[in-house]
Design an enzyme around this catalytic site. Sequence first.
Site, mmCIF file in Angstrom:
data_model
loop_
_atom_site.group_PDB
_atom_site.id
_atom_site.type_symbol
_atom_site.label_atom_id
_atom_site.label_comp_id
_atom_site.label_asym_id
_atom_site.label_seq_id
_atom_site.Cartn_x
_atom_site.Cartn_y
_atom_site.Cartn_z
ATOM 1 N N TRP A 117 51.350 32.773 29.907
ATOM 2 C CA TRP A 117 51.780 33.318 31.191
ATOM 3 C C TRP A 117 50.627 33.579 32.142
ATOM 4 O O TRP A 117 50.764 33.394 33.353
ATOM 5 C CB TRP A 117 52.632 34.570 30.989
ATOM 6 C CG TRP A 117 53.956 34.226 30.381
ATOM 7 C CD1 TRP A 117 54.398 34.581 29.133
ATOM 8 C CD2 TRP A 117 54.995 33.418 30.951
ATOM 9 N NE1 TRP A 117 55.643 34.046 28.907
ATOM 10 C CE2 TRP A 117 56.034 33.330 30.000
ATOM 11 C CE3 TRP A 117 55.145 32.755 32.168
ATOM 12 C CZ2 TRP A 117 57.209 32.604 30.235
ATOM 13 C CZ3 TRP A 117 56.309 32.035 32.397
ATOM 14 C CH2 TRP A 117 57.328 31.971 31.439
ATOM 15 N N ASP A 189 50.667 41.586 34.960
ATOM 16 C CA ASP A 189 52.004 41.145 34.560
ATOM 17 C C ASP A 189 52.387 41.930 33.306
ATOM 18 O O ASP A 189 51.841 41.710 32.239
ATOM 19 C CB ASP A 189 51.974 39.634 34.275
ATOM 20 C CG ASP A 189 53.325 39.107 33.782
ATOM 21 O OD1 ASP A 189 54.257 39.910 33.590
ATOM 22 O OD2 ASP A 189 53.429 37.877 33.578
ATOM 23 N N LYS A 213 63.137 40.806 30.068
ATOM 24 C CA LYS A 213 62.657 41.132 28.723
ATOM 25 C C LYS A 213 63.025 42.559 28.329
ATOM 26 O O LYS A 213 63.394 42.821 27.201
ATOM 27 C CB LYS A 213 61.134 40.947 28.622
ATOM 28 C CG LYS A 213 60.622 39.624 29.176
ATOM 29 C CD LYS A 213 60.983 38.434 28.290
ATOM 30 C CE LYS A 213 60.943 37.100 29.029
ATOM 31 N NZ LYS A 213 59.653 36.673 29.521
HETATM 32 C C1 LIG Z 1 59.157 35.735 30.623
HETATM 33 C C2 LIG Z 1 57.866 36.016 31.257
HETATM 34 C C3 LIG Z 1 57.552 35.557 32.553
HETATM 35 C C4 LIG Z 1 58.494 34.684 33.362
HETATM 36 O O1 LIG Z 1 59.639 35.326 33.746
HETATM 37 P P1 LIG Z 1 60.695 34.588 34.721
HETATM 38 O O2 LIG Z 1 61.789 35.575 34.843
HETATM 39 O O3 LIG Z 1 61.137 33.321 34.017
HETATM 40 O O4 LIG Z 1 60.016 34.293 35.991
HETATM 41 C C5 LIG Z 1 56.333 35.903 33.085
HETATM 42 N N1 LIG Z 1 55.450 36.658 32.411
HETATM 43 C C6 LIG Z 1 55.716 37.112 31.172
HETATM 44 C C7 LIG Z 1 54.714 37.958 30.457
HETATM 45 C C8 LIG Z 1 56.927 36.812 30.557
HETATM 46 O O5 LIG Z 1 57.195 37.277 29.325
#
Ligand SMILES: *Cc1c(COP(=O)(O)O)cnc(C)c1O
Length: 378
Positions: A117, A189, A213
């Site tokens: 990511w 993030d 998540k």
């Molecule tokens: C799942 C995830 C993303 C992407 O999320 P989207 O909703 O598909 O844009 C980005 N960063 C992390 C750490 C993730 O687990």
Amino acid sequence: MSALASPEAFKGAAPAAPVYNFSPGPAMLPRAVMAKARDEFLNWRGKGVSVLEISHRSRDFEELAAQSRHDLSRLLDVPDNYKILFLQGGATNMMSMAPLNLCKKGDGADYLVTGHWSARAAQEAAALAKVNIIADAGDFTAIPAAADWRLGKKPAYLYFCDNETIAGVEFDAPPSLPKTHRNTALVCDMTSSFLSRPVDVGRYGIIFAGAQKNFAPAGLTVALVREDLLRPPRRRRVPSLYNFSVLARHDSMFNTPPTFNWYMAALTFAWTREQGGVERMHENALARSRRLYGFIDGHDFYHNPVKPRHRSRMNVPFFLADGRLDETFLKEAESNGLVGLKGHRKLGGMRASMYNGMPAEGAAALADFMADFARRHG
Ligand SMILES: *Cc1c(COP(=O)(O)O)cnc(C)c1O
């Protein structure tokens, strides 16, 4: 305490189902949150209509929005000089919004690549800023030591991913920067570790998390943005929906926000408070993941390649010594009520994703199944 965060609010929720869902994302939400949403789906607040069917400008929705901000700021002790934004486009959209809002073309931005990511974020930003990869963890089994980071001279920000969802690599503390970079804004993030432990928000410029998540259906993103980063970007025209300052000015309602996702987020924030907050989520995450790592490390039948200090509390990838058994493992797990364990296509093997809604019994059931499987196939 808010009405939603009271212990009564989630009474009468369905008992934990016998199925444990380890899906990496979209992922399971707390059972009690799902049950509450079900119970009031057709008749929200006794109004005879669903929360899906009302205006985001209505008084009821405004109250829900205010409540959600209140609960979230209490959960994370968000300082007054941060704005809480509700954004669209998933976590991925923030990978463009950060460079769009924080630098003008040509400005440098530092990226710490510790997994899929953060690598993706660096790629996305490359069209909008001069991306400087300060360290790249290569096989993503550890976080490179701070002494080896090649920091830029005056980066607009330093970007990192708190928990790499695919490789299962997590920071045990936010990066600490040398004196020369004390004013560099950290952009983090936190999608897969959001609300899973206390965070010193004041150390960050931006914290963001995609909802899918840990707290609501896919598509919504929550961002905590320090106010001095909300100024309109210099010499760059940014479309309104990507522009932090426009969104902040409109309380995240420049256009119609994803109201149902926002409602689900409000429920999850309230539930998290009712459970005892992020300290409690942290204890739960530690207990679940320790149970699995302890088991994996004690059996030659399974392994996890990540350096123990950087192992994720939320995503536990593991591999069978004999990969030919993978299909059988997944099939048998599923018939034992353990679903969503297939590893990411890039890595293969298995991955147990255990976000805030996963009960301790889920990790225990998985460990028991793994022991039994190893006995029968080892
Ligand atoms: C799942 C995830 C993303 C992407 O999320 P989207 O909703 O598909 O844009 C980005 N960063 C992390 C750490 C993730 O687990």
